[in-house]
Design a protein around this motif. Structure first.
Motif, PDB file in Angstrom:
ATOM      1  N   LYS A  36       0.747  -1.265  -0.078  1.00  0.00           N
ATOM      2  CA  LYS A  36       0.176   0.037   0.003  1.00  0.00           C
ATOM      3  C   LYS A  36       0.881   1.338  -0.060  1.00  0.00           C
ATOM      4  N   ILE A  37       0.164   2.443  -0.834  1.00  0.00           N
ATOM      5  CA  ILE A  37       1.090   3.461  -0.602  1.00  0.00           C
ATOM      6  C   ILE A  37       0.962   4.370   0.601  1.00  0.00           C
ATOM      7  N   GLY A  38       2.006   4.808   1.176  1.00  0.00           N
ATOM      8  CA  GLY A  38       1.842   5.495   2.414  1.00  0.00           C
ATOM      9  C   GLY A  38       1.862   6.922   2.166  1.00  0.00           C
ATOM     10  N   SER A  39       2.232   7.666   1.215  1.00  0.00           N
ATOM     11  CA  SER A  39       2.552   8.916   0.949  1.00  0.00           C
ATOM     12  C   SER A  39       3.031   9.325  -0.318  1.00  0.00           C
ATOM     13  N   VAL A  40       3.072  10.617  -0.782  1.00  0.00           N
ATOM     14  CA  VAL A  40       3.774  10.913  -1.981  1.00  0.00           C
ATOM     15  C   VAL A  40       3.873  12.243  -1.745  1.00  0.00           C
ATOM     16  N   ALA A  41       5.119  12.608  -2.858  1.00  0.00           N
ATOM     17  CA  ALA A  41       5.717  13.853  -2.839  1.00  0.00           C
ATOM     18  C   ALA A  41       5.817  14.367  -4.290  1.00  0.00           C
ATOM     19  N   VAL A  88       7.118   8.281  -4.530  1.00  0.00           N
ATOM     20  CA  VAL A  88       6.055   7.549  -3.654  1.00  0.00           C
ATOM     21  C   VAL A  88       6.486   6.597  -2.687  1.00  0.00           C
ATOM     22  N   GLY A  89       6.088   6.736  -1.399  1.00  0.00           N
ATOM     23  CA  GLY A  89       6.345   5.732  -0.532  1.00  0.00           C
ATOM     24  C   GLY A  89       5.577   4.642  -0.301  1.00  0.00           C
ATOM     25  N   SER A  90       6.131   3.458  -0.368  1.00  0.00           N
ATOM     26  CA  SER A  90       5.456   2.206  -0.315  1.00  0.00           C
ATOM     27  C   SER A  90       6.025   1.176  -0.200  1.00  0.00           C
ATOM     28  N   GLY A  91       6.838   1.153   1.164  1.00  0.00           N
ATOM     29  CA  GLY A  91       7.664   0.263   1.462  1.00  0.00           C
ATOM     30  C   GLY A  91       9.058   0.506   1.058  1.00  0.00           C
ATOM     31  N   ASN A 113     -12.272   3.208  -8.957  1.00  0.00           N
ATOM     32  CA  ASN A 113     -12.547   2.330  -8.179  1.00  0.00           C
ATOM     33  C   ASN A 113     -11.577   1.920  -7.114  1.00  0.00           C
ATOM     34  N   ASP A 114     -11.129   3.188  -6.373  1.00  0.00           N
ATOM     35  CA  ASP A 114     -10.035   2.823  -5.271  1.00  0.00           C
ATOM     36  C   ASP A 114     -10.553   3.899  -4.073  1.00  0.00           C
ATOM     37  N   HIS A 115      -9.705   4.324  -3.434  1.00  0.00           N
ATOM     38  CA  HIS A 115      -9.639   4.932  -2.145  1.00  0.00           C
ATOM     39  C   HIS A 115      -8.605   6.231  -2.180  1.00  0.00           C
ATOM     40  N   ILE A 116      -8.917   7.322  -2.597  1.00  0.00           N
ATOM     41  CA  ILE A 116      -7.846   8.212  -2.780  1.00  0.00           C
ATOM     42  C   ILE A 116      -7.465   8.870  -1.518  1.00  0.00           C
ATOM     43  N   TYR A 161      -2.925   1.295  -4.276  1.00  0.00           N
ATOM     44  CA  TYR A 161      -2.121   0.781  -4.751  1.00  0.00           C
ATOM     45  C   TYR A 161      -1.472   1.419  -5.825  1.00  0.00           C
ATOM     46  N   THR A 162      -2.251   2.511  -6.339  1.00  0.00           N
ATOM     47  CA  THR A 162      -2.032   3.071  -7.755  1.00  0.00           C
ATOM     48  C   THR A 162      -1.881   4.547  -7.545  1.00  0.00           C
TER      49      THR A 162
END
Length: 441
Positions: free
Chosen positions: A41-46, A56-59, A331-334, A352-353
């Motif tokens: 899962k994506i944790g954050s973005v800059a 993108v922070g995703s692990g 079809n996601d959660h932003i 995840y996107t």
């Protein structure tokens, strides 16, 4: 035999219909590209101010270009922050914080390389992270330990304060002021690490979102349903506050502090001026559903463009006056949205996107957007990633490779308040109006 008489609409009626056709409704926007990695899962973005670098922070950290190409991966990061020029990235994963430097070619600005400068491990997981615009100051807070720490760009500890628990910390753009907030106190740290603790605010709950003016003179934060503006100079005293009908999930402020944008869990985007006056609000939640809660908002430097993301998958762009410019339904959660400095390019992230949008005002058209999505797929031919310590086991040995896929499985484009205006429709409406005016004349 009588001939049936056809009754035509009145001239005034046709004129009104023609004028309605000329009013451009809200556009349904299509992402220009998307990028997905289903394993984390994506944790954050800059995003950099010019949009040439997206982190993108995703692990792992995923470095993407303006056109959605994977440039590099680095261990590790869920929380990320980046300087406006994209040269410096700070990330955290669990109790460890990392600082990276990016290199770019000139004319045009293209990613060249990234390397780690330093890392340090603390006793508790990191809860909040911030970096100054010049990359020389990093501030962080940790969960449970009541610790606010400030580091230099070389990893040296400048100062710390452990008098309170700090759910959120921020550094002003100029790096002169660092603020840590909690339910019980506001701590203000200067660039030399010297701190002052104020107890003048009657705050009910721990803040979860915070923003500073570029000079650090004013701080904005949430307190359940209340938004606060407080001074960092006058003993941390309140400048104004306002109670909203929903809990505040998101907050964005222009550098001068003249425009404040709020996203609430009941589906509203609100705008306040610098004096705390509510000047407009937009109800995204027309159907009264819980899923329309606003999870993130971002604003361009001049306040002309405002973007919001909702739990039920909407990304919406507003003008400074609160007009809805375009929207996209997925079809996601932003969870996160970010904007370039001029507001011409936007990034939204779901579970995840990553979704990229080109602003209509900069010349892009929703009907011409790309329908190519890059999907990260681990494979045997992928080169290994350097090991910098503990991290997600399933991501620690591969650099995923982009693969083209059909966009339709990720994004369903719907119209929030109408579809894009067809040029043919506009031309017909103009011709009809001209003909009817000439007939009346």
């Amino acid at each position: 035999m009588k001939t049936a008489k056809i009754k035509y609409p009145s001239t005034n009626f046709v004129l009104w219909i023609s004028l309605i056709l000329l009013v451009a409704p809200t556009m349904a926007m299509t992402p220009v590209w998307t990028y997905s990695y289903p394993s984390a899962k994506i944790g954050s973005v800059a995003i950099s101010s010019d949009g040439n670098s997206i982190v993108v922070g995703s692990g792992l950290l995923y470095i993407l270009s303006h056109d959605g190409q994977l440039q590099a991966t680095q261990p590790y990061g869920d929380n990320v922050a980046m300087t406006p020029d994209g040269s410096t990235i700070v990330s955290s994963f669990g109790p460890t914080v990392y600082l990276f430097k990016q290199n770019f070619t000139r004319n045009p600005k293209i990613f060249s390389s990234i390397h780690e400068i330093w890392e340090t491990q603390l006793l508790n997981p990191i809860s909040s992270l911030s970096i100054s615009d010049n990359g020389k100051m990093v501030a962080l807070s940790t969960q449970g330990s009541g610790l606010l720490e400030v580091y230099s760009s070389k990893g040296g500890l400048i100062g710390y304060n452990n008098q309170s628990y700090y759910p959120v910390v921020k550094i002003s753009s100029d790096g002169q002021v660092i603020v840590g907030l909690s339910q019980t106190a506001m701590t203000v740290v200067d660039k030399y690490g010297r701190s002052k603790v104020y107890f003048n605010l009657s705050v009910v709950s721990d803040p979860t979102v915070m923003a500073l003016t570029s000079d650090g003179d004013a701080v904005f934060f949430n307190d359940d349903q209340r938004v606060w503006c407080a001074s960092t100079k006058s003993n941390g005293s309140a400048i104004w506050s306002s109670l909203l009908p929903g809990d505040i999930n998101a907050l964005a402020v222009t550098p001068s502090g003249s425009d404040i944008f709020i996203g609430t869990d009941n589906g509203y985007v609100d705008h306040f001026d610098k004096n705390g006056n509510l000047t407009w609000e937009y109800n995204i939640n027309q159907n009264g559903t819980r899923g329309s809660m606003v999870q993130s908002v971002a604003v361009s430097d001049n306040g002309a463009n405002v973007i919001a993301g909702t739990y039920d998958g909407k990304t919406l762009m507003f003008s400074s006056d609160g007009d809805l410019l375009w929207s996209n339904q997925t079809n996601d959660h932003i969870h996160h949205v970010v904007l370039t400095g001029d507001g011409s390019f936007a990034i939204a992230t779901g579970d995840y996107t990553v979704y990229a949008y080109q602003s209509v005002s900069s010349g892009a058209s929703p009907s011409t957007a790309s329908t190519v999505v890059s999907t990260l797929t681990p494979g045997e031919d992928n080169p290994p990633v350097s090991d910098y310590g503990s991290g997600p086991a399933d991501n620690s040995t591969v650099v995923p490779t982009p693969v083209s896929q059909d966009l339709s499985q990720y994004s369903t484009i719907q119209t929030a308040q109408g579809s894009p205006l067809s040029p043919v429709t506009g031309y017909i409406a103009i011709i009809v109006i001209i003909v009817l005016i000439r007939r009346k004349g």
